[in-house]
Write an enzyme that holds these catalytic residues in place. Structure first.
Site, PDB file in Angstrom:
ATOM      1  N   HIS A 127       0.722  -1.235  -0.350  1.00 15.20           N
ATOM      2  CA  HIS A 127       0.275   0.158   0.370  1.00 15.20           C
ATOM      3  C   HIS A 127       0.520   0.866   0.164  1.00 15.20           C
ATOM      4  CE1 HIS A 127      -3.268  -2.792   2.122  1.00 15.20           C
ATOM      5  NE2 HIS A 127      -3.003  -2.908   0.864  1.00 15.20           N
ATOM      6  N   HIS A 291      -4.720  -5.247 -12.442  1.00 14.43           N
ATOM      7  CA  HIS A 291      -4.028  -4.096 -10.851  1.00 14.43           C
ATOM      8  C   HIS A 291      -2.906  -3.679 -10.944  1.00 14.43           C
ATOM      9  CE1 HIS A 291      -3.012  -7.181  -8.166  1.00 14.43           C
ATOM     10  NE2 HIS A 291      -3.276  -6.365  -7.305  1.00 14.43           N
TER      11      HIS A 291
END
Length: 384
Positions: A127, A291
């Site tokens: 992240h 993604h």
């Protein structure tokens, strides 16, 4: 294995695909009247938000290190972190919180408190918050990548427990990458509860990504001109070939004709804004695309095995010096991150995108100039 379980209609493995618990990351499975909490995964509604700002590179090029320092200082990265600033949001009045009341008052109160504490925090693993420049126009973009944090993880764990005959808060048994998918009939009470809880986690993830982008815009003293925002760990009700199905995407971006998406590369590679094409190939892919670039090396292979008592790693293939040299060569100001997220552990994004050229078109190529992630050696219990 996934295609042989339950009421499957079809599936897709995107070019960034790799092993994932119960369903490959980069995998898409389409079900008839069933939903798979194991397919959606533990990081419910993990996704990206990218924003084009009113700034040009020339306006910030001399202060990028200071900008990245401020991002690292103001935004909370890491596992279990609480936001220093409490974020008030109307999602906490969403009627879908009643799902947790049905499970139990303690679970409802505990999860709502956790969600309030962590809203606007980024987490660890892969992240990030990125500062990027459009290769053609020199426009400054910002982007982030994370999901529903501990709230989503505990929601996923709880419903996997309920679906397998355990109590919501039970400690689940050990898991295997080869675990069969957990499936719930959508028209059952449990299926409806999970679907509503998943949507609440999705709303929570959107709110978190919105908050972090607002913080970065504030740091830049910039205005947003255009945004792209979507999940890539989620289950959608969609119509395909004239019938409604449940499309479970785990690490896969929706790409219906005209739909925009952000696909991030590694810290030493480009990211892109893409748009779904109106083609037969895209239709056959259930309007799904990549993604990210996709891992080619596990975290343990890259960084070595961690001894959590001594806080030291041994046996990793990638050194900190190699990682720092690679990102410096690419022109990136890096804050945080470990070698398990270095450029060496990912495919090249252009090669992955080329495999999907029949389904998406690239609108913007974005080069990172700043990347901020959780620090090395953060314990990460949240699976993505």
């Amino acid at each position: 294995m996934c295609l042989n379980e339950g009421n499957t209609v079809g599936g897709v493995l995107c070019a960034d695909g790799h092993y994932g618990y119960s369903q490959p990351v980069g995998g898409v499975i389409v079900y008839d009247k069933q939903i798979s909490p194991s397919g959606v995964g533990y990081d419910i509604a993990c996704g990206n938000k990218a924003v084009k700002t009113n700034l040009k590179y020339e306006q910030i090029k001399n202060v990028v290190p200071a900008i990245m320092d401020e991002i690292a200082n103001r935004i909370s990265f890491g596992i279990g972190r609480k936001n220093k600033e409490k974020v008030d949001h109307d999602l906490f009045d969403d009627p879908n919180w009643d799902v947790y009341k049905e499970i139990g008052k303690h679970e409802h109160d505990q999860l709502k408190k956790l969600a309030k504490d962590q809203l606007g925090t980024v987490g660890s693993g892969n992240h990030f918050v990125d500062l990027l420049i459009d290769e053609k126009t020199d426009d400054v973009w910002i982007a982030n990548h994370f999901g529903s944090r501990g709230f989503g993880h505990k929601t996923a764990s709880g419903f996997l427990n309920l679906a397998n005959g355990r109590k919501f808060a039970d400690r689940a048994p050990g898991e295997s990458m080869e675990q069969r998918p957990t499936l719930i009939d959508l028209d059952s009470d449990l299926g409806e509860m999970y679907y509503n809880a998943m949507h609440l986690a999705g709303r929570y993830a959107y709110a978190g990504r919105d908050y972090v982008i607002e913080q970065v815009l504030s740091i830049l003293e910039a205005e947003p001109l255009f945004e792209v925002h979507n999940h890539h760990n989620f289950a959608w009700k969609e119509t395909h070939n004239g019938k409604e199905y449940i499309v479970v995407r785990k690490g896969a971006t929706p790409s219906a004709p005209g739909q925009l998406g952000f696909v991030g590369g590694s810290m030493g590679d480009i990211s892109v804004i893409v748009r779904g094409k109106d083609t037969e190939e895209n239709k056959k892919a259930f309007y799904s695309t990549v993604h990210g670039a996709g891992r080619i090396m596990s975290r343990t292979q890259a960084a070595g095995r961690m001894n959590w008592k001594t806080k030291k790693r041994t046996g990793g293939k990638i050194t900190v010096e190699q990682m720092n040299e690679a990102v410096k060569k690419f022109g990136v100001e890096l804050r945080g991150a470990g070698t398990d997220e270095s450029p060496f552990v990912y495919r090249k994004l252009r090669e992955v995108l080329d495999a999907h050229s029949g389904t998406i078109e690239i609108l913007h190529v974005l080069k990172p100039i700043g990347v901020c992630m959780a620090g090395a050696n953060e314990f990460d219990p949240y699976k993505d």
